[in-house]
Design a protein around this motif. Sequence first.
Motif, PDB file in Angstrom:
ATOM      1  N   ASP A  57       0.843  -1.207   0.000  1.00 45.44           N
ATOM      2  CA  ASP A  57       0.000   0.000   0.000  1.00 45.44           C
ATOM      3  C   ASP A  57       0.871   1.247   0.000  1.00 45.44           C
ATOM      4  O   ASP A  57       0.539   2.258  -0.622  1.00 45.44           O
ATOM      5  CB  ASP A  57      -0.929   0.000   1.219  1.00 45.44           C
ATOM      6  N   ASP A  58       1.989   1.144   0.711  1.00 45.48           N
ATOM      7  CA  ASP A  58       2.912   2.275   0.755  1.00 45.48           C
ATOM      8  C   ASP A  58       3.491   2.560  -0.642  1.00 45.48           C
ATOM      9  O   ASP A  58       3.621   3.723  -1.043  1.00 45.48           O
ATOM     10  CB  ASP A  58       4.031   1.970   1.758  1.00 45.48           C
ATOM     11  N   ASP A  59       3.842   1.489  -1.374  1.00 46.80           N
ATOM     12  CA  ASP A  59       4.336   1.660  -2.750  1.00 46.80           C
ATOM     13  C   ASP A  59       3.288   2.380  -3.605  1.00 46.80           C
ATOM     14  O   ASP A  59       3.618   3.296  -4.360  1.00 46.80           O
ATOM     15  CB  ASP A  59       4.631   0.300  -3.404  1.00 46.80           C
ATOM     16  N   LEU A  60       2.046   1.946  -3.486  1.00 45.71           N
ATOM     17  CA  LEU A  60       0.979   2.550  -4.301  1.00 45.71           C
ATOM     18  C   LEU A  60       0.792   4.024  -3.943  1.00 45.71           C
ATOM     19  O   LEU A  60       0.569   4.865  -4.818  1.00 45.71           O
ATOM     20  CB  LEU A  60      -0.338   1.786  -4.113  1.00 45.71           C
ATOM     21  N   ARG A  61       0.945   4.338  -2.664  1.00 49.77           N
ATOM     22  CA  ARG A  61       0.836   5.724  -2.224  1.00 49.77           C
ATOM     23  C   ARG A  61       1.984   6.553  -2.821  1.00 49.77           C
ATOM     24  O   ARG A  61       1.781   7.658  -3.332  1.00 49.77           O
ATOM     25  CB  ARG A  61       0.879   5.771  -0.692  1.00 49.77           C
TER      26      ARG A  61
ATOM     27  N   GLY B 131       1.404  11.853  -9.728  1.00 46.86           N
ATOM     28  CA  GLY B 131       0.386  12.888  -9.623  1.00 46.86           C
ATOM     29  C   GLY B 131      -0.992  12.377 -10.006  1.00 46.86           C
ATOM     30  O   GLY B 131      -1.893  13.147 -10.340  1.00 46.86           O
ATOM     31  N   ARG B 132      -1.158  11.064 -10.002  1.00 43.44           N
ATOM     32  CA  ARG B 132      -2.453  10.436 -10.273  1.00 43.44           C
ATOM     33  C   ARG B 132      -2.426   9.022  -9.703  1.00 43.44           C
ATOM     34  O   ARG B 132      -1.365   8.532  -9.330  1.00 43.44           O
ATOM     35  CB  ARG B 132      -2.734  10.376 -11.780  1.00 43.44           C
ATOM     36  N   GLU B 133      -3.560   8.368  -9.680  1.00 45.14           N
ATOM     37  CA  GLU B 133      -3.593   6.989  -9.212  1.00 45.14           C
ATOM     38  C   GLU B 133      -2.865   6.092 -10.219  1.00 45.14           C
ATOM     39  O   GLU B 133      -3.120   6.180 -11.413  1.00 45.14           O
ATOM     40  CB  GLU B 133      -5.039   6.507  -9.071  1.00 45.14           C
ATOM     41  N   PRO B 134      -1.931   5.251  -9.737  1.00 39.68           N
ATOM     42  CA  PRO B 134      -1.279   4.316 -10.666  1.00 39.68           C
ATOM     43  C   PRO B 134      -2.288   3.279 -11.164  1.00 39.68           C
ATOM     44  O   PRO B 134      -3.204   2.902 -10.434  1.00 39.68           O
ATOM     45  CB  PRO B 134      -0.202   3.664  -9.799  1.00 39.68           C
ATOM     46  N   ARG B 135      -2.118   2.845 -12.431  1.00 36.57           N
ATOM     47  CA  ARG B 135      -3.051   1.879 -13.011  1.00 36.57           C
ATOM     48  C   ARG B 135      -2.307   0.623 -13.447  1.00 36.57           C
ATOM     49  O   ARG B 135      -1.227   0.704 -14.028  1.00 36.57           O
ATOM     50  CB  ARG B 135      -3.738   2.485 -14.249  1.00 36.57           C
ATOM     51  N   GLY B 136      -2.899  -0.519 -13.194  1.00 37.31           N
ATOM     52  CA  GLY B 136      -2.373  -1.775 -13.727  1.00 37.31           C
ATOM     53  C   GLY B 136      -1.040  -2.234 -13.163  1.00 37.31           C
ATOM     54  O   GLY B 136      -0.353  -3.047 -13.779  1.00 37.31           O
ATOM     55  N   VAL B 137      -0.662  -1.719 -12.003  1.00 36.53           N
ATOM     56  CA  VAL B 137       0.653  -2.062 -11.448  1.00 36.53           C
ATOM     57  C   VAL B 137       0.631  -3.492 -10.902  1.00 36.53           C
ATOM     58  O   VAL B 137      -0.206  -3.838 -10.079  1.00 36.53           O
ATOM     59  CB  VAL B 137       1.053  -1.081 -10.319  1.00 36.53           C
ATOM     60  N   VAL B 138       1.560  -4.320 -11.414  1.00 33.85           N
ATOM     61  CA  VAL B 138       1.645  -5.700 -10.934  1.00 33.85           C
ATOM     62  C   VAL B 138       2.922  -5.965 -10.138  1.00 33.85           C
ATOM     63  O   VAL B 138       3.090  -7.023  -9.549  1.00 33.85           O
ATOM     64  CB  VAL B 138       1.547  -6.720 -12.094  1.00 33.85           C
TER      65      VAL B 138
ATOM     66  N   ARG C 189      12.103   3.453  -2.315  1.00 37.97           N
ATOM     67  CA  ARG C 189      10.955   3.962  -3.066  1.00 37.97           C
ATOM     68  C   ARG C 189      11.014   3.442  -4.508  1.00 37.97           C
ATOM     69  O   ARG C 189      12.086   3.233  -5.058  1.00 37.97           O
ATOM     70  CB  ARG C 189      10.958   5.503  -3.068  1.00 37.97           C
ATOM     71  N   PRO C 190       9.848   3.244  -5.118  1.00 42.96           N
ATOM     72  CA  PRO C 190       9.830   2.721  -6.492  1.00 42.96           C
ATOM     73  C   PRO C 190      10.510   3.670  -7.485  1.00 42.96           C
ATOM     74  O   PRO C 190      10.401   4.890  -7.361  1.00 42.96           O
ATOM     75  CB  PRO C 190       8.336   2.630  -6.823  1.00 42.96           C
ATOM     76  N   THR C 191      11.219   3.094  -8.462  1.00 39.11           N
ATOM     77  CA  THR C 191      11.674   3.881  -9.612  1.00 39.11           C
ATOM     78  C   THR C 191      10.970   3.409 -10.883  1.00 39.11           C
ATOM     79  O   THR C 191      10.806   4.178 -11.813  1.00 39.11           O
ATOM     80  CB  THR C 191      13.210   3.796  -9.818  1.00 39.11           C
ATOM     81  N   VAL C 192      10.593   2.119 -10.917  1.00 39.91           N
ATOM     82  CA  VAL C 192       9.942   1.564 -12.104  1.00 39.91           C
ATOM     83  C   VAL C 192       8.768   0.680 -11.677  1.00 39.91           C
ATOM     84  O   VAL C 192       8.945  -0.246 -10.886  1.00 39.91           O
ATOM     85  CB  VAL C 192      10.932   0.715 -12.935  1.00 39.91           C
TER      86      VAL C 192
END
Length: 166
Positions: free
Chosen positions: A10-14, A21-28, A38-41
């Motif tokens: 959940d932290d990654d998605l946040r 600057g928007r909700e991420p979509r389709g992240v697997v 923190r995520p880079t890709v």
Amino acid sequence: MNTATETVSDDDLRVLAEQLGREPRGVVGIAARCVCGRPTVARTAPRLPDGTPFPTVFYLTHPGAVAAASTLEANGVMKEMTARLESDDELAAEYRKAHEHYLGQREAIAHVDEIAGISAGGMPTRVKCLHVLFAHALAAGPGVNPLGDEALALARDTWSPSRCTC
Ligand SMILES: [Zn+2]
């Protein structure tokens, strides 16, 4: 592919939402991270939840990396790389392998007819987006995408995955 170790918290998605600057979509999965974690890709499904085909398996999210890739693009790096692909057979062959690697990574998530055989970033014969090449090189590690590796090396003074600027 190491999706088993790429759990998206959940932290990654946040953080992704903050980076994009928007909700991420389709992240697997998170295919690459900054040294700070923190995520880079973001590893992204080839079909988004709304049904749209999405060719960019490896989506660059880190603002510092995005800015560094944009700076290189503005400096004409893509044109120079594309010209080299036309004259250097060895480089062209390695870049074609990178294209095949990209497609293989996508097929491992799902097959989507509309984008079958089409990778991203201009692969296999051109360089059209350094953000795609950055993301692929970060996700796959050195030695898979020669021009992605080169682009990361060119950007090293402004952004590097081994130096946190988050
Ligand atoms: Zn960081």
